[in-house]
Design a protein around this motif. Structure first.
Motif, mmCIF file in Angstrom:
data_model
loop_
_atom_site.group_PDB
_atom_site.id
_atom_site.type_symbol
_atom_site.label_atom_id
_atom_site.label_comp_id
_atom_site.label_asym_id
_atom_site.label_seq_id
_atom_site.Cartn_x
_atom_site.Cartn_y
_atom_site.Cartn_z
ATOM 1 N N ASN A 54 0.806 -1.223 0.000
ATOM 2 C CA ASN A 54 0.000 0.000 0.000
ATOM 3 C C ASN A 54 0.840 1.276 0.000
ATOM 4 N N LEU A 55 2.066 1.167 0.531
ATOM 5 C CA LEU A 55 2.915 2.362 0.631
ATOM 6 C C LEU A 55 3.818 2.554 -0.581
ATOM 7 N N LYS A 56 4.067 1.480 -1.336
ATOM 8 C CA LYS A 56 4.956 1.576 -2.509
ATOM 9 C C LYS A 56 4.579 2.711 -3.458
ATOM 10 N N PRO A 57 3.270 2.857 -3.783
ATOM 11 C CA PRO A 57 2.880 3.920 -4.727
ATOM 12 C C PRO A 57 3.188 5.342 -4.230
ATOM 13 N N LEU A 58 3.520 5.519 -2.953
ATOM 14 C CA LEU A 58 3.886 6.851 -2.470
ATOM 15 C C LEU A 58 5.215 7.293 -3.069
ATOM 16 N N ASN A 59 5.985 6.313 -3.574
ATOM 17 C CA ASN A 59 7.299 6.621 -4.155
ATOM 18 C C ASN A 59 8.156 7.502 -3.252
ATOM 19 N N LEU A 60 8.267 7.095 -1.997
ATOM 20 C CA LEU A 60 9.090 7.859 -1.060
ATOM 21 C C LEU A 60 10.520 7.954 -1.577
ATOM 22 N N LYS A 61 11.123 9.132 -1.419
ATOM 23 C CA LYS A 61 12.544 9.271 -1.756
ATOM 24 C C LYS A 61 13.401 9.075 -0.518
ATOM 25 N N LEU A 62 12.781 9.332 0.656
ATOM 26 C CA LEU A 62 13.576 9.345 1.880
ATOM 27 C C LEU A 62 12.739 8.942 3.085
ATOM 28 N N ARG A 84 15.915 6.226 0.121
ATOM 29 C CA ARG A 84 17.111 6.308 0.967
ATOM 30 C C ARG A 84 16.656 6.366 2.426
ATOM 31 N N HIS A 85 17.549 5.965 3.314
ATOM 32 C CA HIS A 85 17.250 6.039 4.749
ATOM 33 C C HIS A 85 18.322 6.867 5.444
ATOM 34 N N GLU A 86 17.878 7.783 6.297
ATOM 35 C CA GLU A 86 18.828 8.531 7.125
ATOM 36 C C GLU A 86 18.320 8.527 8.545
ATOM 37 N N ARG A 87 19.246 8.421 9.492
ATOM 38 C CA ARG A 87 18.847 8.450 10.890
ATOM 39 C C ARG A 87 19.809 9.340 11.663
ATOM 40 N N ILE A 88 19.274 10.393 12.245
ATOM 41 C CA ILE A 88 20.073 11.241 13.133
ATOM 42 C C ILE A 88 19.244 11.463 14.392
ATOM 43 N N ALA A 89 19.771 11.040 15.521
ATOM 44 C CA ALA A 89 19.019 11.079 16.777
ATOM 45 C C ALA A 89 18.737 12.515 17.207
ATOM 46 N N VAL A 90 17.479 12.804 17.469
ATOM 47 C CA VAL A 90 17.090 14.124 17.963
ATOM 48 C C VAL A 90 17.737 14.374 19.322
ATOM 49 N N PHE A 137 15.074 19.522 3.526
ATOM 50 C CA PHE A 137 13.827 20.183 3.135
ATOM 51 C C PHE A 137 14.104 21.352 2.181
ATOM 52 N N LYS A 138 15.306 21.894 2.299
ATOM 53 C CA LYS A 138 15.721 23.013 1.441
ATOM 54 C C LYS A 138 15.809 22.590 -0.028
ATOM 55 N N LYS A 139 15.958 21.282 -0.256
ATOM 56 C CA LYS A 139 15.999 20.769 -1.635
ATOM 57 C C LYS A 139 14.849 19.804 -1.850
ATOM 58 N N PRO A 140 13.613 20.335 -1.866
ATOM 59 C CA PRO A 140 12.439 19.458 -1.911
ATOM 60 C C PRO A 140 12.414 18.571 -3.146
ATOM 61 N N GLU A 141 12.901 19.104 -4.267
ATOM 62 C CA GLU A 141 12.862 18.321 -5.512
ATOM 63 C C GLU A 141 13.725 17.056 -5.417
ATOM 64 N N GLU A 142 14.742 17.094 -4.570
ATOM 65 C CA GLU A 142 15.624 15.923 -4.413
ATOM 66 C C GLU A 142 15.161 14.979 -3.311
ATOM 67 N N ASN A 143 14.466 15.516 -2.300
ATOM 68 C CA ASN A 143 14.245 14.729 -1.077
ATOM 69 C C ASN A 143 12.791 14.424 -0.726
ATOM 70 N N LEU A 144 11.845 14.965 -1.470
ATOM 71 C CA LEU A 144 10.436 14.669 -1.210
ATOM 72 C C LEU A 144 9.907 13.761 -2.314
ATOM 73 N N PRO A 145 8.952 12.907 -2.015
ATOM 74 C CA PRO A 145 8.260 12.675 -0.734
ATOM 75 C C PRO A 145 9.180 12.090 0.351
ATOM 76 N N VAL A 146 8.954 12.552 1.582
ATOM 77 C CA VAL A 146 9.714 12.068 2.734
ATOM 78 C C VAL A 146 8.742 11.546 3.803
ATOM 79 N N LEU A 147 9.188 10.521 4.516
ATOM 80 C CA LEU A 147 8.479 10.057 5.710
ATOM 81 C C LEU A 147 9.413 10.292 6.886
ATOM 82 N N HIS A 148 8.975 11.097 7.861
ATOM 83 C CA HIS A 148 9.819 11.275 9.051
ATOM 84 C C HIS A 148 9.123 10.618 10.240
#
Length: 258
Positions: A54-62, A84-90, A137-148
């Motif tokens: 169900n989530l595949k069609p979202l075509n997440l970039k990140l 892509r996956h990125e993890r930075i601890a808040v 977020f400053k480069k939305p064309e490269e990094n969106l759609p995003v799931l945080h």
């Protein structure tokens, strides 16, 4: 925005709590956040194959993960598509803050609303995780759609969502409604947390925790007043903390709003 309209943005997944599209939210200038660009959720480990389908069609970039290493090792993020996956601890890797990173006994026994608000007060200032988020977020064309996401998708993700939505010109009032929606979407998650708490505290102390651990305006307000206390204006905060200028902000808005 009525909470029914807010609830409509929750994706009904089998194995993931609180997965929602941040699209459809109105901004101050009458535009709306586009659907399908910004998603938020609780941890993703329980995701079923059906959920993935169900989530595949979202075509997440990140997929951007606010949790620390210990949390991510126990409950790793699955790969959904080609994202892509990125993890930075808040809260840093040093286990200094946030629910999942405190020794549970201490956390439940010493929990107060003021102490929890203090965590929120510190989160948005000089935070490496949000710095990276806003840089992306400053480069939305490269990094969106995003799931945080974080563990419950409510505290660390709540502050992240506030930063994204406010950058897009959503009012704090609307952001607060969206934040408090987690009390509805996380009923089961909260029950699990309370059951765990009951192993360490009881009686009035447990009741106090159950009441206080739900999301309250006081918490997100602490983050917001911390930003204004330190910077005076949100625009100045964006510029000094994240290098997001006024023209960056307009560009991001044009990409994300309709």
């Amino acid at each position: 925005m009525e909470s029914d309209a807010l609830m409509e943005r929750v994706l009904p997944l089998e194995g993931v709590y609180n997965f929602r599209d941040m699209g459809g939210i109105k901004t101050k200038d009458g535009r709306k956040v586009k659907k399908g660009l910004l998603f938020r959720s609780a941890e993703l480990t329980g995701m079923t194959n059906e959920d993935k389908k169900n989530l595949k069609p979202l075509n997440l970039k990140l997929i951007y993960d606010y949790r620390d290493k210990a949390e991510a090792i126990v409950k790793p993020d699955p790969q959904i598509g080609n994202e892509r996956h990125e993890r930075i601890a808040v809260n840093g890797e040093d286990k200094s803050t946030a629910k999942d990173e405190w020794d549970p006994a201490t956390f439940y026994k010493t929990f107060t609303r003021d102490k929890f608000a203090q965590v929120y007060r510190e989160m948005p200032i000089q935070n490496g995780s949000y710095k990276r988020l806003m840089h992306l977020f400053k480069k939305p064309e490269e990094n969106l759609p995003v799931l945080h996401h974080c563990a419950g998708g409510r505290d660390r993700t709540g502050v992240g969502a506030m930063l994204l939505l406010r950058t897009l010109g959503v009012t704090f009032e609307t952001i607060m409604e969206d934040y408090l929606l987690s009390n509805k979407t996380l009923v089961a998650y909260h029950q699990e947390t309370f059951a765990e708490a009951a192993q360490y505290v009881s009686g009035a102390q447990l009741k106090n925790f159950e009441e206080g651990f739900l999301l309250h305006e006081q918490y997100l307000d602490a983050s917001i007043s911390s930003i204004f206390g330190n910077y005076g204006k949100f625009g100045k905060y964006l510029e000094r903390e994240f290098g997001v200028t006024r023209s960056d902000r307009e560009r991001i808005k044009d990409f994300c709003l309709e």
